[in-house]
Scaffold this active site. Sequence first.
Site, PDB file in Angstrom:
ATOM      1  N   THR C  95       0.868  -1.179   0.000  1.00  0.00           N
ATOM      2  CA  THR C  95       0.000   0.000   0.000  1.00  0.00           C
ATOM      3  C   THR C  95       0.902   1.225   0.000  1.00  0.00           C
ATOM      4  OG1 THR C  95      -1.711  -1.159   1.232  1.00  0.00           O
ATOM      5  CG2 THR C  95      -1.779   1.244   1.267  1.00  0.00           C
ATOM      6  N   LYS C 171      -7.081   1.062  -3.656  1.00  0.00           N
ATOM      7  CA  LYS C 171      -6.700   0.541  -2.334  1.00  0.00           C
ATOM      8  C   LYS C 171      -6.906   1.614  -1.260  1.00  0.00           C
ATOM      9  CE  LYS C 171      -4.740  -1.650   1.078  1.00  0.00           C
ATOM     10  NZ  LYS C 171      -5.493  -2.654   1.838  1.00  0.00           N
ATOM     11  N   LYS C 240      -1.493   6.542   8.251  1.00  0.00           N
ATOM     12  CA  LYS C 240      -0.674   6.680   7.040  1.00  0.00           C
ATOM     13  C   LYS C 240      -1.548   6.526   5.794  1.00  0.00           C
ATOM     14  CE  LYS C 240       1.163   3.374   4.991  1.00  0.00           C
ATOM     15  NZ  LYS C 240       1.818   2.133   4.562  1.00  0.00           N
TER      16      LYS C 240
END
Lengths: 301, 301, 301, 301
Positions: C95, C171, C240
């Site tokens: 990711t 994602k 994040k």
Amino acid sequence: MNLAWIGLGRMGMPMARNLLRKGHGVTVFNRTRAKCEELSAAGAAIAPSVAVAGASGRVVATMLADDGALESVCFGAGGLVQSMPRGGVHVSMSTISVALSQRLTEEHAAAGQVYVSAPVFGRPAAAESGTLVVVPAGPPSAVAQLQPLFEAVGSRIFPMGEQPYMANVVKLSGNFMIASAIEAMGEAFALLRKYGVDPQLFLDMLTNTLFAAPVYKIYGSLIVEDTYQPVGFTMPLGLKDVRLALAAAEAAETPLPLASMIRDHMITALAHGNHNADWASVARLAAENAGLPPRQKAAQP
Amino acid sequence: MNLAWIGLGRMGMPMARNLLRKGHGVTVFNRTRAKCEELSAAGAAIAPSVAVAGASGRVVATMLADDGALESVCFGAGGLVQSMPRGGVHVSMSTISVALSQRLTEEHAAAGQVYVSAPVFGRPAAAESGTLVVVPAGPPSAVAQLQPLFEAVGSRIFPMGEQPYMANVVKLSGNFMIASAIEAMGEAFALLRKYGVDPQLFLDMLTNTLFAAPVYKIYGSLIVEDTYQPVGFTMPLGLKDVRLALAAAEAAETPLPLASMIRDHMITALAHGNHNADWASVARLAAENAGLPPRQKAAQP
Amino acid sequence: MNLAWIGLGRMGMPMARNLLRKGHGVTVFNRTRAKCEELSAAGAAIAPSVAVAGASGRVVATMLADDGALESVCFGAGGLVQSMPRGGVHVSMSTISVALSQRLTEEHAAAGQVYVSAPVFGRPAAAESGTLVVVPAGPPSAVAQLQPLFEAVGSRIFPMGEQPYMANVVKLSGNFMIASAIEAMGEAFALLRKYGVDPQLFLDMLTNTLFAAPVYKIYGSLIVEDTYQPVGFTMPLGLKDVRLALAAAEAAETPLPLASMIRDHMITALAHGNHNADWASVARLAAENAGLPPRQKAAQP
Amino acid sequence: MNLAWIGLGRMGMPMARNLLRKGHGVTVFNRTRAKCEELSAAGAAIAPSVAVAGASGRVVATMLADDGALESVCFGAGGLVQSMPRGGVHVSMSTISVALSQRLTEEHAAAGQVYVSAPVFGRPAAAESGTLVVVPAGPPSAVAQLQPLFEAVGSRIFPMGEQPYMANVVKLSGNFMIASAIEAMGEAFALLRKYGVDPQLFLDMLTNTLFAAPVYKIYGSLIVEDTYQPVGFTMPLGLKDVRLALAAAEAAETPLPLASMIRDHMITALAHGNHNADWASVARLAAENAGLPPRQKAAQP
């Protein structure tokens, strides 16, 4: 005092000119050399490169657009860290990130140099008249040494502490305060207009009582008139500063929900095409969201 | 002028006293009669009921805590609408909802009376000194007739329009502006503290430059000190006003996202038990959310 | 198929093991060599460096913690861009930011290589069981070539387009959706608890009707129980990903006010010390803001 | 069972018809009498007034548009509280405020009657097919007595507690959850569209994995298509429910920042003229704020 000055943009040019007027010896460097030549007549020496400017003396001042511009001047071959003498002082007056300020402190220290942050508040007109507000932070002896520089460009000096990054946090917090005032007026004026109240009457009341401050007079008039000319500070620059405040806050684990909201509104303003508009025009979004038409009169042919 | 005055709370009592000092003839009514008797020595006549107060002359002023209190004085048997003479003027100086202001306008008109809204800005100390800011709206001839009243209680008068509700929108918008300034300072000070900057230095800089206004000096000091004594305006009252602003805005299809955020923060403050705290202490939430300890020193024994 | 696999963390290790189980030839590299040796018994070859892994064949898959880790593997001397053969395919399953995905596309293309993004949804348990959801994007021929790899690690494959960054946007959007569901449940459960309603009853109703989906069953139970063990995904990692979504959105001039709010709440959770907590525990903030005590029973000694 | 049914709108009419189909004895009242006559053929008795309906038996069910409609049916001369026999049960299936539910509980109890709240989830089509989700709360014996009624109109029954208001909190929380899902999809789809990703691909991925729930399938398709026909639930009704959730939350000192944000967005949608649109079209605001054009194809002539 003698110093090198790097950066002759809308703010840097009048600041350097004021230094010359006060009798200081200034060696200038700017990526576009034509700007340097404008100052030549006023007595400036011209450095052909950053490296020459950096090596020219004990004090180097930089006034650049953003982190990227300052990084390219400071780091790498021919950059200030490499070219300045040991014991030299680099004072950055740009509005930059807290993280870059911290990195500059470390890299200059490793090279035996001193770094001072001294960002300024004020639009280009204040730079012309030498009435900027200067917010320095750094080692006290270095800040003291730079006092004549600050007095040449500004009328008020507010030292903020011994760590250079403190000045950057103050600058970003100050711009956040301005943006907050803009947002609050935008929303209040939209509500008043929906009820048929002239926002100018409201603004007059505010600025003659509890809110009798320049920020409300200046920005309030722009918003009431719904005209944002001439552009003092563009939306992308305003968004950049809010983003830097949010990044500094996240690094210190501090939520700033009002800054987050302002960021969202500025992004919306950009998505609607207002890249060249003054950042105060973010207030227009509050009116649009209330279904209000623009107040700004159509330009005359 | 002669008038009836209803409501002798923290604001109403000093306002009525100032009217007496200026030589006006004042008939007072208050739910708690003891309050009326305090004014008797100063020359006030006492009305035994709202109905008697309403019937006593051509002008009735009300200064009450909230919509509910004003509704109970105005509507129903023995209320002002029923007891005031045709041609009488009711001036409400309370902070009430826009919807109630609109209803009062209609009901008084149907009874051949005139309604004026004239809410005030200022804490109890300003009421004592007769230096409130008065924001009247209503039919111009009625507003003109009330001028001596406004001058007795306030030092600045800002008429806002011919519809009484306009003054209420202005009052709620003004309180929203204050709350916005509190929120902005709360967030900025939290960020500064996390970076070791003394928020007092930042506040001094602000209030000597762009933000040189009473709202920042007064509330800024409270927030920097993290002490909110004496309580000028409690959190539940602050929340009430933000709620009224949001209700007026929703009725006019105007989103006020900053007011929504402040409302959420005030509700959080109440959920944490701060019912008796000054509304400015909502700024403390920004510090708590950043993990900062209270600054307020423990009370000395 | 034969491929190199870089990254043997909590996700990468079981994914590589599944490739070996399915009979693929896998050369592994990991910064901590001990991890590689674990796979040796299962038939993996061990590469002593990124450069050797990159040169070992036509397909390299990476599964690393964040942008920084992937950058250090890809760029500079000995990095994948330099060491992979022309025509080689790099598939990143981490990711990462949209910006890094765009840079990798460009740099690999300049080196005559092909870049594919194929991030996955699923916690470590799904990686163990080979039931991850794989979201690839990139040149169709390369995506087709990687199909056996995707089938070895995942049970569902959803191609998203020809530009690799599209998969990264998907994602990040997916994780934003999960965080939104967590926030909504946190707020709703807090409200219900204040009124004495058992949130488990509410959750049962939801997950048997309109909200009958794994995300509500899984996260809803964690939030109702107010226990977040074992930690599937930590708060800093959750933050994040929200930050990366906001950065991608800002780059495309798209405001995401709900993501901004979630970011603020996660920062608050970190400021309160919850660095090792599961990201779903951000829901606890809604309860705290309502003045509710933790539900989690104290750990037994 | 025999009961009176008040309210024959888009939801009440099919619910009453299902009761008749199941063989229950139903006496109907509706403000517009024509609606009653539609049911006459199906076997309903018609009450000429609320008072007659209230006096007709031991169970009265109401299904009305909002607080105001229910108040006018229940309170004052000829209202249900006055006309129902002691021991009678009033079950309100409308979506109303928590405060009104609390008041009804008290007023019915003072009159020796029992009040039960049993709001429902489901659009008119589910009312037609008798597949609503029923959420009752109140005294267990009364809830048990009403079981045949609930089974006639709904396919799933989830009791929520002994206090009637609990069911109202659950209903408002459930609608808040739906609105949250709409908001999240609106933002995610806007981001995806800016990067050229087909939101249908993203929705397919979601609804086949973690988000495999009707709420995402139903509302997701509306938002992807950007068409909101036929209107199942209008924007003003959606806003009303969010407002009621926020009011209940404020009364219990619970901030719901996500609900506040959704309220702001719905108000913006109304300010832009979308009064007759489905509430799911609030998702369009996220696209507009990102500068995206409508996806909805122009209607064919």
